[in-house]
Design a protein around this motif. Sequence first.
Motif, PDB file in Angstrom:
ATOM      1  N   LYS A   1      29.633  27.812  32.251  1.00  9.76           N
ATOM      2  CA  LYS A   1      29.366  29.239  32.098  1.00  9.76           C
ATOM      3  C   LYS A   1      28.793  29.851  33.380  1.00  9.76           C
ATOM      4  CE  LYS A   1      28.716  29.054  27.104  1.00  9.76           C
ATOM      5  NZ  LYS A   1      30.115  29.416  26.871  1.00  9.76           N
ATOM      6  N   PRO A   2      29.665  30.166  34.353  1.00 14.02           N
ATOM      7  CA  PRO A   2      29.195  30.759  35.607  1.00 14.02           C
ATOM      8  C   PRO A   2      28.301  31.973  35.373  1.00 14.02           C
ATOM      9  CG  PRO A   2      31.546  30.264  35.714  1.00 14.02           C
ATOM     10  CD  PRO A   2      31.125  30.031  34.292  1.00 14.02           C
ATOM     11  N   ALA A   3      27.359  32.177  36.279  1.00 18.87           N
ATOM     12  CA  ALA A   3      26.373  33.242  36.107  1.00 18.87           C
ATOM     13  C   ALA A   3      26.999  34.622  36.120  1.00 18.87           C
ATOM     14  CB  ALA A   3      25.304  33.135  37.196  1.00 18.87           C
ATOM     15  N   THR A   4      28.134  34.784  36.775  1.00 21.28           N
ATOM     16  CA  THR A   4      28.854  36.058  36.766  1.00 21.28           C
ATOM     17  C   THR A   4      30.270  35.816  36.280  1.00 21.28           C
ATOM     18  OG1 THR A   4      29.377  35.733  39.112  1.00 21.28           O
ATOM     19  CG2 THR A   4      27.477  37.108  38.597  1.00 21.28           C
TER      20      THR A   4
ATOM     21  N   ARG B   1      34.619  35.453  41.781  1.00 18.26           N
ATOM     22  CA  ARG B   1      33.694  36.230  40.972  1.00 18.26           C
ATOM     23  C   ARG B   1      32.611  36.812  41.881  1.00 18.26           C
ATOM     24  NH1 ARG B   1      29.182  32.848  39.691  1.00 18.26           N
ATOM     25  NH2 ARG B   1      29.551  30.658  40.244  1.00 18.26           N
ATOM     26  N   PRO B   2      31.920  37.859  41.428  1.00 12.33           N
ATOM     27  CA  PRO B   2      30.820  38.398  42.227  1.00 12.33           C
ATOM     28  C   PRO B   2      29.705  37.378  42.352  1.00 12.33           C
ATOM     29  CG  PRO B   2      31.472  39.925  40.484  1.00 12.33           C
ATOM     30  CD  PRO B   2      32.157  38.632  40.204  1.00 12.33           C
ATOM     31  N   SER B   3      28.904  37.503  43.405  1.00 12.53           N
ATOM     32  CA  SER B   3      27.804  36.574  43.599  1.00 12.53           C
ATOM     33  C   SER B   3      26.723  36.791  42.565  1.00 12.53           C
ATOM     34  CB  SER B   3      27.222  36.735  44.995  1.00 12.53           C
ATOM     35  OG  SER B   3      26.526  37.958  45.095  1.00 12.53           O
ATOM     36  N   GLU B   4      25.922  35.769  42.352  1.00 14.76           N
ATOM     37  CA  GLU B   4      24.832  35.858  41.395  1.00 14.76           C
ATOM     38  C   GLU B   4      23.790  36.890  41.809  1.00 14.76           C
ATOM     39  OE1 GLU B   4      26.543  31.765  40.793  1.00 14.76           O
ATOM     40  OE2 GLU B   4      26.126  33.097  42.485  1.00 14.76           O
TER      41      GLU B   4
END
Length: 395
Positions: A321-324, A390-393
Amino acid sequence: MRWASALSVEGSVAAAVDECCAAVRAQLGTSGADLAVVFPTTHHRARLDRVADLVAARLSARVTIGCAAGGVIGGGREVELESGLAIAAAVLPRVELRPLCIDGPDLPGPENPAAWVQRVGVPPDAAAHFVLIADPFTCDSGAALRGLDRAYPLGRKVGGLASGGREAGQHVLYLDGRAYRSGMVGVALSGDLVVDTIVAQGCRPVGHPMFVTRSEDNLLLELDGRPAIDVLREVYEQLPAADQKLARDSLFLGVVMTDHLEQYRQGDFLIRTLTGADASRGAVAVGAVARENSVVQFHLRDRATSAADLETLLASYSARKPATRPAGALMFSCLGRGVQLYGRPDHDSELFRRFVGDLALAGFFGNGEIGPVGGTTHVHGYTTAFAVFRPSERA
């Protein structure tokens, strides 16, 4: 961050570009893009040099990159045996893009990271990620990747080797509206983005792990103190009949890429081909330099193993589950996978959508795949490599 992808099977290049670009613009909700990635099949051979120029004009992209290939992926489909054109495009706010062309004899050495930083034009502390596409006949991709890894150790490098040609000068690479017949093209991306990589080598280990106790360049001379060819023969003889049959065409060597492991699992190995044997020396030849004291194990590849390996890797990525939220992805697959391996199209891209989601996905079937294993970037074969954006955290 927004991504879009489309695919056309129109026989006319102009019609295919128009169809794809219209679909991409509708998905993005804008007439322009920061990055455009384009992959036509070689069925469009007569007009291949025009493809990138047409796409760049219609999407007004800051950077356009791609290549012609034997098969392409886009818009939820894989097309291998017919005319096709796949396009992905992205709007990337707060992301710097730097196009890169590596060609000619003046390639910096892998041991000279400062020269690579000068060539790329991106500061080494920028954590730049790279999408790279190379001609297999004229570019030393391995040397280029070693140089980029040293210059940008925090960045991910992913991509593939163009396909569809049989000799130097027949492959077509694209960068910013121009067509190239040699070298490597790429784009460095830095700023507000994360690039996650998934590299499915599709092999399972057989026998047991062994130390390389004597070697010479790419020759395995001794494994665990015994002639390598005797060890190989013993492993073969202990296989079930079905695996013995498979081993005649699909036996490989896995090299452990992380030191000091107590147990070795399927994903811990970098898979390399066995290229021959020298019975007089008891040696086995490998498609890589064989380092003494490294740990190796023989591997087999088949349809079921390849499918299970990819499913395991995608399930693991989804479970983290990636942070973004992922926004889009590129897929680089071997010509030996797809229909040739699975007997039907869309296998790997369907698995990706099942576990990661219905993202905009585009890519091509190539002569080699670029992606990291064990923290080092390699050129692979019979592999599928994904780059998920994906966008950075920090955003």
